[in-house]
Design a protein around this motif. Structure first.
Motif, PDB file in Angstrom:
ATOM      1  N   PHE A   1       8.832   8.032  -8.112  1.00  9.71           N
ATOM      2  CA  PHE A   1       7.556   8.826  -8.478  1.00  9.71           C
ATOM      3  C   PHE A   1       6.724   8.940  -7.123  1.00  9.71           C
ATOM      4  O   PHE A   1       5.402   9.160  -7.011  1.00  9.71           O
ATOM      5  N   GLU A   2       7.486   8.761  -5.741  1.00  7.84           N
ATOM      6  CA  GLU A   2       6.883   8.766  -4.601  1.00  7.84           C
ATOM      7  C   GLU A   2       6.055   9.998  -4.301  1.00  7.84           C
ATOM      8  O   GLU A   2       4.946   9.883  -3.802  1.00  7.84           O
ATOM      9  N   ASP A   3       6.649  11.255  -4.713  1.00 12.05           N
ATOM     10  CA  ASP A   3       6.089  12.391  -4.240  1.00 12.05           C
ATOM     11  C   ASP A   3       5.063  13.102  -5.510  1.00 12.05           C
ATOM     12  O   ASP A   3       4.632  14.379  -5.429  1.00 12.05           O
ATOM     13  N   TYR A   4       4.956  12.302  -6.405  1.00 11.38           N
ATOM     14  CA  TYR A   4       3.792  12.650  -7.408  1.00 11.38           C
ATOM     15  C   TYR A   4       2.469  12.567  -6.977  1.00 11.38           C
ATOM     16  O   TYR A   4       2.061  11.623  -6.034  1.00 11.38           O
ATOM     17  N   TYR A   5       1.533  13.413  -7.144  1.00 10.42           N
ATOM     18  CA  TYR A   5       0.217  13.545  -7.056  1.00 10.42           C
ATOM     19  C   TYR A   5      -0.647  12.871  -7.923  1.00 10.42           C
ATOM     20  O   TYR A   5      -0.240  12.795  -9.173  1.00 10.42           O
ATOM     21  N   PRO A   6      -1.871  12.364  -7.566  1.00  8.21           N
ATOM     22  CA  PRO A   6      -2.592  11.473  -8.573  1.00  8.21           C
ATOM     23  C   PRO A   6      -2.842  12.174 -10.047  1.00  8.21           C
ATOM     24  O   PRO A   6      -2.570  11.743 -11.074  1.00  8.21           O
ATOM     25  N   ARG A   7      -3.116  13.670  -9.790  1.00  8.41           N
ATOM     26  CA  ARG A   7      -3.243  14.424 -11.027  1.00  8.41           C
ATOM     27  C   ARG A   7      -2.120  14.596 -12.209  1.00  8.41           C
ATOM     28  O   ARG A   7      -2.241  14.942 -13.276  1.00  8.41           O
ATOM     29  N   GLU A   8      -1.076  14.364 -11.345  1.00  9.05           N
ATOM     30  CA  GLU A   8       0.483  14.239 -12.242  1.00  9.05           C
ATOM     31  C   GLU A   8       0.670  13.158 -12.907  1.00  9.05           C
ATOM     32  O   GLU A   8       1.694  12.907 -13.317  1.00  9.05           O
ATOM     33  N   MET A   9      -0.168  12.039 -12.696  1.00  8.09           N
ATOM     34  CA  MET A   9       0.232  10.620 -13.052  1.00  8.09           C
ATOM     35  C   MET A   9      -0.832  10.146 -14.164  1.00  8.09           C
ATOM     36  O   MET A   9      -2.043  10.559 -14.207  1.00  8.09           O
ATOM     37  N   SER A  10      -0.410   9.281 -15.078  1.00  9.78           N
ATOM     38  CA  SER A  10      -1.286   8.616 -16.124  1.00  9.78           C
ATOM     39  C   SER A  10      -2.174   7.711 -15.281  1.00  9.78           C
ATOM     40  O   SER A  10      -2.108   7.226 -14.373  1.00  9.78           O
ATOM     41  N   GLY A  11      -2.978   7.241 -16.272  1.00 10.06           N
ATOM     42  CA  GLY A  11      -4.211   6.282 -15.771  1.00 10.06           C
ATOM     43  C   GLY A  11      -3.322   4.817 -15.094  1.00 10.06           C
ATOM     44  O   GLY A  11      -3.742   4.451 -14.215  1.00 10.06           O
ATOM     45  N   GLY A  12      -2.295   4.721 -15.879  1.00  4.91           N
ATOM     46  CA  GLY A  12      -1.542   3.384 -15.667  1.00  4.91           C
ATOM     47  C   GLY A  12      -0.730   3.601 -14.260  1.00  4.91           C
ATOM     48  O   GLY A  12      -0.704   2.700 -13.441  1.00  4.91           O
ATOM     49  N   MET A  13      -0.314   4.450 -14.407  1.00  3.78           N
ATOM     50  CA  MET A  13       0.624   4.912 -12.803  1.00  3.78           C
ATOM     51  C   MET A  13      -0.264   5.001 -11.866  1.00  3.78           C
ATOM     52  O   MET A  13       0.076   4.460 -10.625  1.00  3.78           O
ATOM     53  N   ARG A  14      -1.472   5.551 -11.867  1.00  3.83           N
ATOM     54  CA  ARG A  14      -2.478   5.685 -10.773  1.00  3.83           C
ATOM     55  C   ARG A  14      -2.866   4.228 -10.305  1.00  3.83           C
ATOM     56  O   ARG A  14      -2.959   3.999  -8.971  1.00  3.83           O
ATOM     57  N   GLN A  15      -3.085   3.370 -11.462  1.00  2.00           N
ATOM     58  CA  GLN A  15      -3.472   2.080 -11.051  1.00  2.00           C
ATOM     59  C   GLN A  15      -2.547   1.352 -10.312  1.00  2.00           C
ATOM     60  O   GLN A  15      -2.450   0.442  -9.251  1.00  2.00           O
ATOM     61  N   ARG A  16      -1.126   1.457 -10.622  1.00  2.00           N
ATOM     62  CA  ARG A  16       0.019   0.931  -9.990  1.00  2.00           C
ATOM     63  C   ARG A  16      -0.024   1.234  -8.543  1.00  2.00           C
ATOM     64  O   ARG A  16       0.471   0.552  -7.731  1.00  2.00           O
ATOM     65  N   VAL A  17      -0.276   2.749  -8.323  1.00  2.00           N
ATOM     66  CA  VAL A  17      -0.427   3.039  -7.056  1.00  2.00           C
ATOM     67  C   VAL A  17      -1.324   2.389  -6.315  1.00  2.00           C
ATOM     68  O   VAL A  17      -1.151   1.840  -4.910  1.00  2.00           O
ATOM     69  N   ALA A  18      -2.514   2.129  -6.841  1.00  2.00           N
ATOM     70  CA  ALA A  18      -3.510   1.509  -6.203  1.00  2.00           C
ATOM     71  C   ALA A  18      -3.209  -0.024  -5.723  1.00  2.00           C
ATOM     72  O   ALA A  18      -3.575  -0.700  -4.798  1.00  2.00           O
ATOM     73  N   ILE A  19      -2.582  -0.608  -6.732  1.00  2.00           N
ATOM     74  CA  ILE A  19      -2.019  -1.867  -6.600  1.00  2.00           C
ATOM     75  C   ILE A  19      -1.057  -2.183  -5.506  1.00  2.00           C
ATOM     76  O   ILE A  19      -0.978  -2.844  -4.532  1.00  2.00           O
ATOM     77  N   ALA A  20       0.008  -1.025  -5.360  1.00  2.00           N
ATOM     78  CA  ALA A  20       0.829  -1.105  -4.213  1.00  2.00           C
ATOM     79  C   ALA A  20       0.325  -0.773  -2.975  1.00  2.00           C
ATOM     80  O   ALA A  20       0.730  -1.539  -1.772  1.00  2.00           O
ATOM     81  N   ARG A  21      -0.821   0.065  -2.700  1.00  2.00           N
ATOM     82  CA  ARG A  21      -1.463   0.165  -1.593  1.00  2.00           C
ATOM     83  C   ARG A  21      -2.123  -1.199  -1.251  1.00  2.00           C
ATOM     84  O   ARG A  21      -2.316  -1.388  -0.015  1.00  2.00           O
ATOM     85  N   ALA A  22      -2.775  -1.895  -1.918  1.00  2.00           N
ATOM     86  CA  ALA A  22      -3.499  -2.840  -1.874  1.00  2.00           C
ATOM     87  C   ALA A  22      -2.273  -4.085  -1.272  1.00  2.00           C
ATOM     88  O   ALA A  22      -2.713  -4.743  -0.325  1.00  2.00           O
TER      89      ALA A  22
END
Length: 251
Positions: A122-143
């Motif tokens: 899902f590396e090339d997905y934009y936030p609008r294309e992701m569920s809330g849980g997926m967006r929070q996983r991106v935030a965890i990965a960034r942290a």
């Protein structure tokens, strides 16, 4: 954190928010902070992160005073705080810009961290294309990709539906304390008592105005923990009682 006090300065005068707040988070320890709304919980996290300077007191990290933002401390926000015009991998890469790594290495590390949090592919997905849980996983990965020692979380599951939040809570300890992670301590703000009991080793309760530490409660249940366990619910009830009593006394 030792004796931290803070006040807001407004046109109407000085508004004390925190007074003499002291607690610690040990190695491999998950600490949760609970307090009524408007008590200054988010401000406290910003002080720990170095984004806000306290009026009094000190924040220490491995014996050294935190005097400003540092990559050794990362924060995850309730609203994900992702840039909508960047893809998942680009959002994660932002946390590596301070390291001045080659572009290829930044991309490799970001992709590896996305795989760790379950977002491989899902590396090339934009936030609008992701569920809330997926967006929070991106935030965890960034942290985590910044290789912090301390991870701060400001109500990280509050914006998720109950089923998604429950699933992500089950994974978060494995993720942040995995062999791939550099995190030694987690400090989370939450209003959800069941969530706190599920995740925490210690609970810090704030009360009063300005807020002070009115109780610190260890949670000594073995992991994994389940809300279907009668002992789990006994701890929840006991924590509710401690919080209610402590906050009333602080008032």
């Amino acid at each position: 954190m030792i004796g931290v006090s803070f006040s807001y300065r407004t046109e109407k005068g000085v508004m004390p928010v925190l007074r003499g707040v002291s607690f610690d988070a040990g190695e491999n320890q998950f600490v949760s902070i609970i307090a009524p709304s408007g008590t200054g919980k988010t401000t406290l996290l910003k002080i720990i992160s170095g984004l806000v300077k306290p009026d009094e007191g000190r924040v220490l990290l491995m014996g050294e005073e935190v005097t400003g933002p540092t990559p050794l401390i990362s924060m995850i926000y309730q609203d994900f705080a992702l840039y909508p015009w960047l893809t998942a991998v680009q959002n994660v890469e932002l946390a590596l810009l301070h390291k001045r790594l080659p572009r290829e290495e930044r991309r490799r590390r970001a992709q590896s961290m996305l795989e760790l949090v379950g977002l491989g592919g899902f590396e090339d997905y934009y936030p609008r294309e992701m569920s809330g849980g997926m967006r929070q996983r991106v935030a965890i990965a960034r942290a985590l990709v910044a290789e912090p020692v301390v991870l701060l979380m400001d109500e990280p599951f509050a914006s998720l539906d109950a089923i998604t939040a429950e699933g992500l809570r089950r994974e978060v300890l494995d993720i942040v304390f995995s062999r791939e992670s550099t995190v030694k301590s987690v400090i989370m703000v939450s209003h959800n008592i069941e969530e706190v009991v599920e995740l925490s080793d210690k609970v810090v309760i704030l009360g009063g105005r300005p807020a002070t530490v009115v109780a610190q409660v260890p949670i000594e249940l073995p992991r994994p923990r389940s809300s279907r366990d009668p002992t789990f619910n006994e701890v929840v009830d006991r924590l509710y009682s401690v919080i209610s009593t402590a906050v009333k006394e602080a008032r």
